[in-house]
Design a protein around this motif. Structure first.
Motif, PDB file in Angstrom:
ATOM      1  N   ARG A 123       3.272  10.739 129.305  1.00  0.00           N
ATOM      2  CA  ARG A 123       2.667  11.924 129.924  1.00  0.00           C
ATOM      3  C   ARG A 123       3.235  12.084 131.327  1.00  0.00           C
ATOM      4  O   ARG A 123       3.746  11.127 131.926  1.00  0.00           O
ATOM      5  CB  ARG A 123       1.147  11.814 129.970  1.00  0.00           C
ATOM      6  CG  ARG A 123       0.636  10.628 130.791  1.00  0.00           C
ATOM      7  CD  ARG A 123      -0.871  10.480 130.676  1.00  0.00           C
ATOM      8  NE  ARG A 123      -1.360   9.337 131.432  1.00  0.00           N
ATOM      9  CZ  ARG A 123      -1.385   8.087 130.963  1.00  0.00           C
ATOM     10  NH1 ARG A 123      -0.932   7.839 129.741  1.00  0.00           N
ATOM     11  NH2 ARG A 123      -1.856   7.110 131.704  1.00  0.00           N
ATOM     12  N   LEU A 124       3.121  13.284 131.821  1.00  0.00           N
ATOM     13  CA  LEU A 124       3.549  13.575 133.183  1.00  0.00           C
ATOM     14  C   LEU A 124       2.395  13.354 134.137  1.00  0.00           C
ATOM     15  O   LEU A 124       1.225  13.538 133.787  1.00  0.00           O
ATOM     16  CB  LEU A 124       4.045  15.018 133.284  1.00  0.00           C
ATOM     17  CG  LEU A 124       5.230  15.384 132.389  1.00  0.00           C
ATOM     18  CD1 LEU A 124       5.491  16.873 132.457  1.00  0.00           C
ATOM     19  CD2 LEU A 124       6.466  14.610 132.802  1.00  0.00           C
ATOM     20  N   VAL A 125       2.705  12.943 135.349  1.00  0.00           N
ATOM     21  CA  VAL A 125       1.676  12.785 136.381  1.00  0.00           C
ATOM     22  C   VAL A 125       1.344  14.167 136.922  1.00  0.00           C
ATOM     23  O   VAL A 125       2.239  14.870 137.412  1.00  0.00           O
ATOM     24  CB  VAL A 125       2.161  11.857 137.506  1.00  0.00           C
ATOM     25  CG1 VAL A 125       1.114  11.757 138.612  1.00  0.00           C
ATOM     26  CG2 VAL A 125       2.464  10.468 136.940  1.00  0.00           C
ATOM     27  N   ASP A 161       6.011   1.353 126.198  1.00  0.00           N
ATOM     28  CA  ASP A 161       6.779   0.801 125.075  1.00  0.00           C
ATOM     29  C   ASP A 161       5.872   0.202 124.014  1.00  0.00           C
ATOM     30  O   ASP A 161       6.326  -0.519 123.129  1.00  0.00           O
ATOM     31  CB  ASP A 161       7.785  -0.240 125.566  1.00  0.00           C
ATOM     32  CG  ASP A 161       7.105  -1.490 126.105  1.00  0.00           C
ATOM     33  OD1 ASP A 161       5.889  -1.434 126.367  1.00  0.00           O
ATOM     34  OD2 ASP A 161       7.795  -2.516 126.274  1.00  0.00           O
ATOM     35  N   GLY A 162       4.571   0.457 124.114  1.00  0.00           N
ATOM     36  CA  GLY A 162       3.610  -0.089 123.165  1.00  0.00           C
ATOM     37  C   GLY A 162       2.917  -1.338 123.649  1.00  0.00           C
ATOM     38  O   GLY A 162       1.847  -1.698 123.160  1.00  0.00           O
ATOM     39  N   THR A 163       3.517  -2.030 124.662  1.00  0.00           N
ATOM     40  CA  THR A 163       2.887  -3.233 125.208  1.00  0.00           C
ATOM     41  C   THR A 163       2.157  -2.962 126.515  1.00  0.00           C
ATOM     42  O   THR A 163       1.229  -3.682 126.875  1.00  0.00           O
ATOM     43  CB  THR A 163       3.932  -4.332 125.451  1.00  0.00           C
ATOM     44  OG1 THR A 163       4.855  -3.889 126.472  1.00  0.00           O
ATOM     45  CG2 THR A 163       4.715  -4.624 124.174  1.00  0.00           C
ATOM     46  N   ALA A 164       2.584  -1.945 127.249  1.00  0.00           N
ATOM     47  CA  ALA A 164       1.954  -1.613 128.531  1.00  0.00           C
ATOM     48  C   ALA A 164       2.419  -0.226 128.946  1.00  0.00           C
ATOM     49  O   ALA A 164       3.350   0.344 128.360  1.00  0.00           O
ATOM     50  CB  ALA A 164       2.300  -2.642 129.605  1.00  0.00           C
ATOM     51  N   GLU A 165       1.753   0.307 129.950  1.00  0.00           N
ATOM     52  CA  GLU A 165       2.139   1.575 130.557  1.00  0.00           C
ATOM     53  C   GLU A 165       2.481   1.352 132.018  1.00  0.00           C
ATOM     54  O   GLU A 165       1.937   0.453 132.660  1.00  0.00           O
ATOM     55  CB  GLU A 165       1.005   2.609 130.454  1.00  0.00           C
ATOM     56  CG  GLU A 165       0.807   3.200 129.078  1.00  0.00           C
ATOM     57  CD  GLU A 165      -0.180   4.355 129.097  1.00  0.00           C
ATOM     58  OE1 GLU A 165      -0.877   4.523 130.129  1.00  0.00           O
ATOM     59  OE2 GLU A 165      -0.260   5.100 128.103  1.00  0.00           O
ATOM     60  N   ALA A 166       3.387   2.175 132.549  1.00  0.00           N
ATOM     61  CA  ALA A 166       3.763   2.066 133.960  1.00  0.00           C
ATOM     62  C   ALA A 166       4.186   3.438 134.459  1.00  0.00           C
ATOM     63  O   ALA A 166       4.768   4.232 133.717  1.00  0.00           O
ATOM     64  CB  ALA A 166       4.903   1.063 134.156  1.00  0.00           C
ATOM     65  N   GLU A 167       3.843   3.709 135.708  1.00  0.00           N
ATOM     66  CA  GLU A 167       4.272   4.959 136.330  1.00  0.00           C
ATOM     67  C   GLU A 167       5.699   4.788 136.831  1.00  0.00           C
ATOM     68  O   GLU A 167       6.022   3.819 137.523  1.00  0.00           O
ATOM     69  CB  GLU A 167       3.340   5.322 137.493  1.00  0.00           C
ATOM     70  CG  GLU A 167       3.632   6.676 138.108  1.00  0.00           C
ATOM     71  CD  GLU A 167       2.609   7.075 139.150  1.00  0.00           C
ATOM     72  OE1 GLU A 167       2.998   7.288 140.324  1.00  0.00           O
ATOM     73  OE2 GLU A 167       1.420   7.170 138.794  1.00  0.00           O
ATOM     74  N   MET A 168       6.563   5.726 136.492  1.00  0.00           N
ATOM     75  CA  MET A 168       7.975   5.642 136.841  1.00  0.00           C
ATOM     76  C   MET A 168       8.405   6.915 137.546  1.00  0.00           C
ATOM     77  O   MET A 168       7.732   7.949 137.455  1.00  0.00           O
ATOM     78  CB  MET A 168       8.830   5.424 135.593  1.00  0.00           C
ATOM     79  CG  MET A 168       8.480   4.167 134.824  1.00  0.00           C
ATOM     80  SD  MET A 168       9.559   3.906 133.391  1.00  0.00           S
ATOM     81  CE  MET A 168       8.867   2.368 132.756  1.00  0.00           C
ATOM     82  N   ILE A 169       9.512   6.845 138.240  1.00  0.00           N
ATOM     83  CA  ILE A 169      10.031   7.991 138.981  1.00  0.00           C
ATOM     84  C   ILE A 169      11.546   8.028 138.828  1.00  0.00           C
ATOM     85  O   ILE A 169      12.203   6.983 138.861  1.00  0.00           O
ATOM     86  CB  ILE A 169       9.606   7.920 140.466  1.00  0.00           C
ATOM     87  CG1 ILE A 169      10.069   9.158 141.227  1.00  0.00           C
ATOM     88  CG2 ILE A 169      10.127   6.662 141.135  1.00  0.00           C
ATOM     89  CD1 ILE A 169       9.473   9.258 142.619  1.00  0.00           C
ATOM     90  N   CYS A 170      12.088   9.228 138.625  1.00  0.00           N
ATOM     91  CA  CYS A 170      13.531   9.410 138.486  1.00  0.00           C
ATOM     92  C   CYS A 170      13.987  10.486 139.468  1.00  0.00           C
ATOM     93  O   CYS A 170      13.332  11.526 139.603  1.00  0.00           O
ATOM     94  CB  CYS A 170      13.895   9.831 137.061  1.00  0.00           C
ATOM     95  SG  CYS A 170      13.594   8.558 135.821  1.00  0.00           S
TER      96      CYS A 170
END
Length: 522
Positions: free
Chosen positions: A230-232, A278-287
């Motif tokens: 999802r998008l922040v 990836d199914g094991t955890a979620e993380a907020e990322m930035i590109c």
């Protein structure tokens, strides 16, 4: 263990380990030298006699000040490498070291015996008069103390209280009765750079990556396949980036400006913030930049609506009121896509000449406009004129909201050939644009030549709004230009934001033909 030499360090080098001797150490306690340590300063040297300045910040003084002693050798890792200070440099060099909460300091078991004990940059006595007022470097001299004065109270500066001070008189060591030999340590010869092959990246789960200490992260990185979940929300997908330093620009009356390098030339870059899994955890990322463009599949769109106000025309109106006239405009090209300009203004009554310089700009016309803006700002500060900026804040907010909404529409266009509900998604985007435009017009309706009409067709679910320009389209008045632009924007939004009613396949075809869509919906 192989240690990194000091010349091989570079900014943002997080994984280097060094082994150095602390050749000098002192505490900076402020100008009066009687407060708490604001930072602890070190000069360190490696076994090849390379030197560098290091600093223990105030918040880390309690952790390292007693541990690190002058003259001792230490193994240091997990430090931060930054650009060197521009003033009061104890040694030459482009980089310096800062201790952080992650920094580890230990004593090596068997360090080499080639570490220098004293490291100074000596200056000859005859060169000292030329360095009066020079604050770029600390100055080191070698001499013999021949006289020490009594303690007296001396005030360092006008803003500092007097402090007890002794005066020392030094004699050049070259004129002493005993011969003293000063040896210089030759710099280490440059070493051949061995080609380095990137290490093989290992595959890790996202849960494992989150648990890794930042300083224990593999230098070659890891491979992890994730899906954008999802998008922040409420975060813009772009930012204005300075073309000189790449930092974020902030809104300014002339558009955007970078306060780091005082530059108003910018370009838009992506800044995508999302939550991935990836199914094991979620993380907020930035590109950023090109990575964001690869995800989106389109270059960053520029401002969809540009409202430009001729500052030359505004100043001409000011000049008539204040009995001024412009003698000449002088544009100057510094380099490609970098112009600056000045205007010369003469007061008719006194014949006084004033010069106004603008900021750097990518075109000659924008540079001249910036110079006129500087002249207007000058007379505003002198309180000779007052410019009504009633529309500045809402229009800046409108510009930001328009660009964010346009990005949503851009993503809709990518998915419309795949999902039928993209039509509704796009229409909702135009509804958001219409809502922003209506709010802006309501706030400015009293001063802009516009009329706002509300209507509702028999089959419409919601009330509609139409904005009509009531001024003179050929007028040079900036308010008329702004009002005309708002009316044109309303017409464009109404055209593209047409919402076919449920079951109205004919309406869908007509809308698709107007906007050059594919025949997917057939």
């Amino acid at each position: 263990m192989v240690y990194t030499l000091l010349p091989d360090l570079h900014p943002n080098d997080h994984y280097a380990t060094i082994c150095v001797r602390v050749t000098r150490k002192w505490e900076y306690r402020g100008v009066s030298d009687d407060g708490e340590p604001q930072h602890v300063d070190l000069v360190i040297a490696d076994h090849k006699a390379n030197v560098m300045y290091a600093e223990i910040p105030q918040e880390m003084v309690h952790a390292f000040n007693n541990q690190i002693q002058e003259g001792e050798i230490y193994e240091i890792r997990r430090f931060r490498v930054t650009n060197a200070k521009s003033l009061y440099k104890p040694v030459d060099g482009h980089c310096m070291i800062k201790f952080t909460v992650h920094t580890l300091v230990t004593e090596p078991d068997k360090p080499p015996t080639t570490y220098p004990r004293y490291t100074y940059r000596l200056t000859a006595f005859e060169e000292l008069p030329m360095l009066v007022g020079n604050v770029q470097n600390f100055i080191d001299v070698l001499g013999i103390i021949v006289e020490i004065s009594e303690v007296e109270m001396i005030q360092p500066t006008n803003n500092q209280p007097a402090a007890p001070t002794r005066k020392l008189i030094l004699m050049d060591i070259r004129y002493a009765s005993e011969r003293v030999e000063i040896r210089r340590v030759a710099p280490a010869p440059p070493q051949a750079v061995q080609p380095q092959h990137p290490p093989q990246q290992e595959t890790r789960y996202l849960r494992e990556l989150i648990a890794i200490d930042p300083y224990e992260f593999p230098q070659g990185g890891c491979r992890c396949t994730v899906t954008i979940a999802r998008l922040v929300p409420d975060i813009s997908w772009w930012f204005p980036s300075c073309v000189r330093c790449g930092k974020t620009c902030t809104p300014d009356p002339s558009g955007y400006i970078c306060h780091a390098c005082n530059n108003n030339t910018y370009r838009h870059k992506y800044k995508l913030v999302f939550v991935a899994s990836d199914g094991t955890a979620e993380a907020e990322m930035i590109c950023f930049g090109q990575i964001g463009q690869r995800i989106v599949g389109k270059p960053v769109e520029q401002d969809p609506i540009v409202i430009r106000i001729d500052r030359r025309q505004i100043f001409n109106q000011v000049a008539q009121k204040l009995a001024l006239h412009v003698k000449q405009e002088v544009p100057l090209q510094i380099k490609k896509d970098d112009f600056i300009a000045k205007i010369e203004v003469v007061a008719t009554s006194t014949n006084d000449l004033f010069e106004f310089y603008g900021d750097f700009a990518p075109t000659e016309d924008e540079a001249i406009q910036s110079a006129y803006n500087a002249a207007i700002s000058h007379y505003v500060k002198k309180k000779l004129i007052a410019i009504d900026d009633f529309n500045y804040t809402p229009f800046k907010k409108m510009q930001s909201n328009f660009l964010t909404s346009q990005t949503y529409l851009m993503f809709s266009e990518e998915s419309e050939t795949l999902l039928e509900n993209a039509l509704d998604f796009k229409i909702q985007g135009y509804k958001k644009l219409a809502s922003i435009l209506n709010d802006t017009c309501k706030a400015s309706a009293e001063v802009l030549p516009i009329s706002i009409t509300r209507y509702k067709a028999p089959l419409d679910a919601e009330e509609n709004t139409k904005i009509t320009f009531t001024g003179n389209a050929s007028s040079s008045d900036p308010l008329h230009k702004i009002a005309n632009s708002l009316a044109e924007m309303d017409e464009v939004i109404s055209f593209h934001g047409y919402e076919p009613r449920a079951g109205d396949r004919k309406g869908i075809r007509e809308y698709r033909n107007k906007t050059a869509w594919t025949d997917y919906y057939d």
